[in-house]
Enzyme design. Structure first.
Site, mmCIF file in Angstrom:
data_model
loop_
_atom_site.group_PDB
_atom_site.id
_atom_site.type_symbol
_atom_site.label_atom_id
_atom_site.label_comp_id
_atom_site.label_asym_id
_atom_site.label_seq_id
_atom_site.Cartn_x
_atom_site.Cartn_y
_atom_site.Cartn_z
ATOM 1 N N THR A 1 -21.808 36.174 11.800
ATOM 2 C CA THR A 1 -20.567 35.448 11.548
ATOM 3 C C THR A 1 -20.842 33.958 11.402
ATOM 4 O O THR A 1 -20.385 33.312 10.445
ATOM 5 C CB THR A 1 -19.558 35.689 12.683
ATOM 6 O OG1 THR A 1 -19.217 37.080 12.710
ATOM 7 C CG2 THR A 1 -18.300 34.869 12.473
ATOM 8 N N ALA A 2 -21.595 33.393 12.338
ATOM 9 C CA ALA A 2 -21.905 31.964 12.280
ATOM 10 C C ALA A 2 -22.702 31.617 11.029
ATOM 11 O O ALA A 2 -22.435 30.603 10.367
ATOM 12 C CB ALA A 2 -22.667 31.550 13.534
ATOM 13 N N GLY B 1 -21.402 40.985 13.509
ATOM 14 C CA GLY B 1 -22.110 40.482 14.668
ATOM 15 C C GLY B 1 -21.868 38.993 14.862
ATOM 16 O O GLY B 1 -21.387 38.297 13.960
ATOM 17 N N CYS B 2 -22.229 38.497 16.035
ATOM 18 C CA CYS B 2 -21.980 37.087 16.356
ATOM 19 C C CYS B 2 -22.849 36.159 15.518
ATOM 20 O O CYS B 2 -22.343 35.222 14.878
ATOM 21 C CB CYS B 2 -22.183 36.840 17.847
ATOM 22 S SG CYS B 2 -23.749 37.458 18.517
ATOM 23 N N TYR B 3 -24.162 36.390 15.491
ATOM 24 C CA TYR B 3 -25.031 35.567 14.660
ATOM 25 C C TYR B 3 -24.644 35.635 13.180
ATOM 26 O O TYR B 3 -24.528 34.599 12.514
ATOM 27 C CB TYR B 3 -26.489 35.993 14.822
ATOM 28 C CG TYR B 3 -27.203 35.467 16.047
ATOM 29 C CD1 TYR B 3 -27.280 34.102 16.317
ATOM 30 C CD2 TYR B 3 -27.854 36.342 16.917
ATOM 31 C CE1 TYR B 3 -27.967 33.628 17.427
ATOM 32 C CE2 TYR B 3 -28.542 35.874 18.024
ATOM 33 C CZ TYR B 3 -28.589 34.514 18.282
ATOM 34 O OH TYR B 3 -29.279 34.046 19.380
#
Length: 343
Positions: A150-151, A146-148
């Site tokens: 990954t960060a 997911g995007c969150y």
């Protein structure tokens, strides 16, 4: 190489098209749909005129079997139900949804509120955090992070792995642009509701919480619950994640920098930024980069870690292509060398 995209009309699908268009190994891109069969994609999205003027195709197993890679850009709850019908010995599948990320399918159903994919398929899927996963090359199915997550994970994993912070006290505050909610409008993403406003959402209930906790366990061997808050900010794309944790006894800032160097030296898409004022979503917009800054507050003996990514690229389509490159033995950067859209 022949690739296909299911969910080509979503934001993730559109980013896949944009990035794959300049990938030297791609010979054809087939766009699939379950609802807009026969629609000319450039009629729906005029920015694609004279670039992609083909029609959206029906999803069939026969068509998928002719592909080398199939990207799933569908909403959660969809790909996990249709992938079993499309699996074959030739086509590799990269799923950008959350359907195959959580190994405990009861957790998936509890956090996503949808029917889980078959356990056998979930077990087969490799979690593809590109800078940390070592077995993507031999995978048939990849669950794109997911995007969150990954960060967050790229920024905290080195410090947890090297036991430099107290991960039991990890607190993460993350903010995302509106595109992370997809292209179907809702009250929360309506222009008049979101412009000139910042709001918290899914407080203590975001579906990426168990994904982050699971990944920390996979890559560091430790298991702790996290505090994770998410906010919508009035911008189109980008994520900034700020994480806080106490330092272990005797740890100094130089130890933290050494940990990042150990895990990310030679990694083309992770950039360590020395000045906090240089960490901004516009530094990575439109690219596959993740920028990270770390700072120690000696007064509180806490570390603050800031990371920024483009949620549609490193947080979705870009990392999916990075995983594809690894699966086929291409240069990791192939098709992903765009200069950031700073302004």
């Amino acid at each position: 190489m022949k690739v296909g995209i299911i969910g080509a009309t979503g934001y993730g699908g559109l980013e896949l098209m944009r990035l794959l268009h300049n990938h030297s190994k791609i010979t054809s891109i087939t766009l699939f749909t379950s609802s807009d069969e026969g629609t000319v994609i450039s009629d729906k999205y005029p920015h694609l005129k004279s670039i992609y003027d083909g029609t959206l195709q029906p999803i069939t197993k026969e068509a998928v079997e002719k592909l080398d890679v199939l990207f799933m850009g569908t909403p959660s709850g969809v790909s996990g139900q249709i992938i079993p019908e499309l699996l074959n010995d030739h086509t590799k599948i990269i799923d950008l949804s959350g359907d195959l990320r959580l190994k405990d399918i009861s957790q998936y159903e509890a956090w996503y509120g949808k029917k889980a994919a078959p356990q056998q398929l979930v077990d087969q899927a490799v979690y593809g955090l590109s800078e940390w996963t070592t077995d993507v090359k031999n995978a048939q199915v990849v669950a794109n992070p997911g995007c969150y997550p990954t960060a967050v994970l790229l920024s905290v994993l080195p410090l947890i792995k090297e036991q430099l912070i107290d991960a039991t006290q990890l607190i993460i505050d993350a903010k995302s642009g509106i595109s992370g909610s997809g292209n179907k409008p809702s009250q929360g993403t309506h222009f008049t509701e979101n412009t000139e406003a910042t709001s918290i959402y899914k407080m203590n209930k975001h579906q990426h919480i168990p994904e982050i906790e699971q990944a920390i366990n996979i890559f560091t061997g430790t298991s702790h619950p996290i505090t994770f808050s998410t906010h919508l900010v009035p911008m189109i794309r980008g994520i900034i994640a700020t994480s806080y944790a106490p330092l272990k006894q005797g740890v100094v800032e130089a130890d933290l920098h050494a940990a990042y160097a150990k895990y990310y030296e030679g990694q083309p898409f992770v950039r360590l930024v020395k000045e906090a004022t240089k960490v901004s979503t516009n530094q990575v917009r439109g690219t596959n980069y993740c920028d990270i800054h770390v700072n120690v507050d000696e007064r509180t003996n806490r570390v603050t870690i800031v990371s920024v990514i483009d949620n549609l690229v490193k947080g979705a389509a870009g990392q999916a292509i990075q995983n594809m490159n690894t699966m086929f033995g291409y240069e990791e950067t192939e098709g992903l060398t765009q200069v950031p859209l700073f302004i």
